[in-house]
Design an enzyme around this catalytic site. Structure first.
Site, short mmCIF file in Angstrom:
data_model
loop_
_atom_site.label_atom_id
_atom_site.label_comp_id
_atom_site.label_asym_id
_atom_site.label_seq_id
_atom_site.Cartn_x
_atom_site.Cartn_y
_atom_site.Cartn_z
N ASP A 1 0.86 -1.20 0.00
CA ASP A 1 0.00 0.00 0.00
C ASP A 1 0.88 1.24 0.00
O ASP A 1 2.11 1.15 -0.05
CB ASP A 1 -0.98 -0.01 1.18
CG ASP A 1 -2.31 0.61 0.78
OD1 ASP A 1 -2.31 1.76 0.32
OD2 ASP A 1 -3.36 -0.06 0.90
N GLU B 1 -9.74 2.46 -5.69
CA GLU B 1 -9.43 3.87 -5.40
C GLU B 1 -8.27 4.40 -6.24
O GLU B 1 -7.46 5.19 -5.75
CB GLU B 1 -9.12 4.03 -3.91
CG GLU B 1 -10.30 3.63 -3.03
CD GLU B 1 -10.01 3.72 -1.55
OE1 GLU B 1 -10.89 4.16 -0.81
OE2 GLU B 1 -8.90 3.33 -1.10
N ASP C 1 -12.64 -1.96 10.85
CA ASP C 1 -12.00 -0.76 11.42
C ASP C 1 -13.08 0.24 11.84
O ASP C 1 -12.76 1.23 12.51
CB ASP C 1 -11.00 -0.13 10.45
CG ASP C 1 -11.54 0.08 9.06
OD1 ASP C 1 -12.46 -0.65 8.65
OD2 ASP C 1 -11.06 1.00 8.37
N HIS D 1 -2.72 2.86 -4.76
CA HIS D 1 -2.13 2.42 -3.49
C HIS D 1 -0.68 1.98 -3.71
O HIS D 1 -0.23 0.98 -3.16
CB HIS D 1 -2.98 1.31 -2.86
CG HIS D 1 -4.30 1.82 -2.36
ND1 HIS D 1 -4.43 2.49 -1.17
CD2 HIS D 1 -5.54 1.79 -2.92
CE1 HIS D 1 -5.71 2.85 -1.00
NE2 HIS D 1 -6.40 2.44 -2.04
C1 ACM Z 1 -10.94 -0.49 0.05
O1 ACM Z 1 -11.52 -0.38 1.13
N1 ACM Z 1 -10.26 0.52 -0.45
C2 ACM Z 1 -11.01 -1.71 -0.73
#
Ligand code: ACM
Length: 767
Positions: A200, A334, A427, A271
């Site tokens: 990431d 994203e 989370d 990412h």
């Molecule tokens: C994600 O939560 N960006 C897959």
């Protein structure tokens, strides 16, 4: 503020349970056997089998012996006895029996306990192992000595083949030993897929020998703020971590022994900051990058050069042999396309490739990597954004932005794993208790996880086989310790396990909540640090006056609440909470949630007097933007070692509301404020970020009455920086006296980035 609701479910449940009798360990029939996940079929009968250290564990071949030994190891940890594994015995024992002729799902098993002994039978070692885990649960129904296994016949098989948990070691790193603890816990819940998010923006976590700088330069970041500075030397203290290939093999083998497949994720094309920091030629801009210490969505994408795609394939080629499973995750989430749009080089290459736009460019990369994976015997899986472009037929879609992507993909004929942010992101905090650790304070409760149905409504029966299964994801931006990681995982992973494993018709929240206390007992025995917040009592101050207050109590899972007001510890015969309590001031209150006459977690206690009612902490304040707020529960950046303060804040608008503050006689407000790094990248959400204009050098704290559109009643200039302890006490005299109850709006002005002021506590000061 906490919600209030009467303890509905458990009122009914309590009556059943109090009448249930526990005779010699046998379980009364009204009560479900406390197994999690609930097996497909459970038939109890009379009698029991006593299991002690001399009970032989019978296993005829190596595969059976392995499972028997694994059972013994868990049993020793859970109950302190380690029976021997033997080939034969004259004593009645526990038999582990592989019978390939049984056929059926390789994860299925049967388990029979009679007064003469117990037998687990399965066609495959996976099923035998799951049966052993059920047997282990039968051996941990209570703490009684000796262990009595109730006579039962269980036939069991999983509902879904993919029962997953995603661990993010990129934002915060988890050691091999910690990953193994996660794997053990997954095995106890019959979960079978560990999705390991190895790459990431904040870190590259897997050794790639052909490209060593990925870990050399990509596996360390310097955290934002004070925590990054070594208190002794004053030097930056990088946060590092990666797994060597030997360690990866070790984890994968450890998981395989527990019938868990590890699916690696190499997230492309976004990412990618850490990888581009290591090899700048992979990126889409000329500016050098570092593994970032911020959170959010970053614009840094791999570029589309042939050399870059070859590099991505190199990485995959090295990872593939380490992961024997069928699936390989290539991310895809994203990936905002701003850098591609702005780069003449990327655009030129798009023209060369004949792709129409940036979405098609991403699809081109997905096709290329999926084809590469297929030639290496793997199937590509990606986040649901991969549906935005044309998708290879065989690619699997992980539906995270909701369930719509999964529904669409299944209708297109793709296999799907359901992992929606709305129900399965761990989370997000699980209760609204002020004792939750840092995370995203929108709550995803245990009930929400339990209630999630993986097969989307409306999906045609002939398409339903495309739903491979379900997965919970735990991103770790705000999760700095293993203790907090476990807090987020448990007990919600138990709920996920039942969604994933048990037949839909067996899913029953009341039954689950009856079984959960025994599961907690197992967690304690196995050192699984579950969250106690769902088992504690929350309080809501509903009304406050000079003489008395009214408070409502609730337990997030609707377990029975009992309380005292005399300073004593609540017990099973303490008054049971039925309706809001009127308490004369000063008041003290203790409360605990009970099940079957036992407290589920330590009691919480509160006291109120005229002085304490003048104070609110940030957890007791609302976000000014209400439901539009993007609230996070964030930890302070210091001290470098030890406990840090935690703040609830809306990262789009630094504003807190004290709803219905009693302002009669108030002359000033005292605000204790802290300051933490503004470490967020918001990508295309950036325009929604708002700062009110500052009127002095460092901005001010403005306080308004009647909400944020009301009149300003106080304002204090902010200092250049807080004190050495990270806090500042701001004294804000009222410029005009106000009366009655007022919604106070407290907000910091000015664009304070790269820092952010946050409220810790507000006190009303009387004349
Ligand atoms: C994600 O939560 N960006 C897959």
């Amino acid at each position: 503020m906490t919600r209030t609701h009467p303890p509905r479910i458990l009122q009914r449940l309590g009556a059943i349970l109090l009448s249930a009798t526990l005779a010699g360990g046998a379980i009364a029939s009204e009560r479900p056997l406390p197994l999690v996940p609930m097996p497909a079929s459970v038939e109890q009968s009379q009698g029991e089998f006593v299991l002690d250290a001399r009970t032989p564990l019978l296993a005829g071949n190596e595969a059976e012996r392995n499972v028997a030994r694994q059972f013994a190891v868990f049993l020793e940890k859970g109950r302190g006895i380690a029976p021997k594994v033997v080939a034969r015995s004259r004593r009645g024992g526990i038999r582990f029996h592989l019978d390939p002729a049984r056929g059926g799902d390789p994860e299925s098993y049967s388990l029979e306990v009679t007064p003469a002994g117990a037998t687990v039978t399965a066609a495959d070692t996976a099923g035998l192992f799951h049966g052993a885990m059920t047997l282990l649960q039968l051996a941990t129904l209570d703490e009684a000595d000796p262990i009595r296994l109730p006579a039962v016949r269980i036939e069991d098989a999983p509902r879904f083949a993919w029962r997953g948990f995603m661990l993010d070691p990129a934002r915060h790193f988890w050691t091999v030993d910690q990953v193994k603890q996660v794997i053990d816990a997954m095995a106890l819940h019959k979960l079978n897929t560990l999705h390991w998010h190895l790459t990431d923006d904040q870190g590259w976590r897997g050794e790639i020998k052909r490209h060593p700088r990925l870990v050399e330069a990509g596996s360390c970041r310097v955290p934002a703020g004070d925590g990054a500075i070594d208190p002794a030397s004053g030097e930056p203290r990088p946060y590092c971590g990666h797994y060597t290939q030997d360690q990866v093999r070790e984890v994968v083998a450890y998981a395989a022994q527990r019938h868990i497949t590890v699916v690696p994720e190499f997230d492309v094309p976004g990412h990618a900051t850490a990888a581009i920091a290591a090899y700048p030629e992979l990126g889409s801009i000329d500016t050098p990058l570092q593994p970032t210490s911020e959170w959010g969505v970053f614009p840094n994408l791999f570029n589309n050069e042939e050399a870059t795609l070859a590099f991505l394939e190199d990485v995959i080629a090295e990872l593939v042999p380490l992961f024997p499973g069928r699936y390989f995750h290539i991310g895809g989430d994203e990936a905002v396309k701003d850098q591609w749009q702005a780069s003449p080089r990327v655009q030129a290459r798009m023209r060369e490739l004949g792709v129409a736009d940036e979405t098609a460019m991403q699809a081109h990369i997905v096709h290329r990597l999926a084809g590469f994976l297929e030639r290496h015997g793997k199937r590509a899986i990606g986040w649901d954004e991969i549906l935005d472009g044309e998708l290879p037929a065989d690619a699997v879609v992980m539906s995270w932005r909701g369930t719509e992507g999964g529904l669409k993909a299944a209708r297109m004929g793709h296999d799907v794993v359901m992992a929606p942010v709305s129900a399965l992101y761990l989370d997000y905090l699980q209760t609204s208790s002020p004792h939750e650790p840092p995370g995203r304070p929108a709550t995803i409760t245990l009930q929400q996880v339990y209630g999630f149905e993986p097969v989307p409504e409306g999906l045609e029966p002939e398409r339903q086989h495309h739903i491979l299964g379900v997965q919970a994801n735990l991103w770790t931006e705000h999760t700095r310790s293993f203790e907090r990681l476990q807090h987020h995982m448990f007990p919600r992973l138990a709920a996920l396990a039942e969604v994933a494993w048990s037949p839909q018709g067996k899913r029953d929240l009341e039954s689950f909540l009856q079984r959960l206390p025994v599961q907690l007992q197992r967690y304690r025995r196995w050192n699984i640090g579950y969250a106690t917040t769902p088992f504690q009592v929350d309080v809501e101050l509903q009304e406050e006056g000079d003489e008395a207050i009214r408070v409502a109590l609730s337990n997030p899972l609707d377990y029975e609440v009992r309380y005292t007001t005399d300073g004593s510890a609540p017990a099973a015969d303490s008054p049971r909470y039925e309706a809001p309590l009127e308490l004369p001031l000063p008041a003290t209150l203790q409360a605990a949630a009970f099940f079957d006459g036992h407290p589920l977690a330590p009691a919480r206690s509160w006291s109120w007097d005229a002085e304490s009612l003048l104070v609110r902490s940030d957890e007791q304040l609302d976000a000014c933007r209400g439901r539009d707020a993007l609230r996070l529960r964030l930890e302070d950046d210091g001290p470098a070692d030890g406990e840090r303060a935690i703040f609830d804040t809306d990262i789009f608008y630094p504003c807190w509301q004290w709803t219905a503050a009693r302002m009669d006689g108030v002359a000033a407000l005292k605000v204790r404020a802290g300051r933490i790094p503004y470490y967020f990248q918001l990508a295309h959400d950036e325009p929604h970020r708002r700062f009110e204009p500052a009127r002095s050098a460092h901005g001010e704290l403005d306080i308004r009455a009647g909400g944020c559109d009301g009149r300003r009643i106080a304002s204090v200039p902010l200092p250049a920086a807080p004190g050495a302890d990270g806090f500042v006490e701001l004294e804000a005299p009222l410029v005009r006296a106000i009366r009655g109850r007022q919604d106070l709006c407290l907000r910091f002005t000015g664009d304070t980035r790269p820092q952010m002021w946050v409220i810790d506590q507000v006190t009303l000061e009387k004349r």
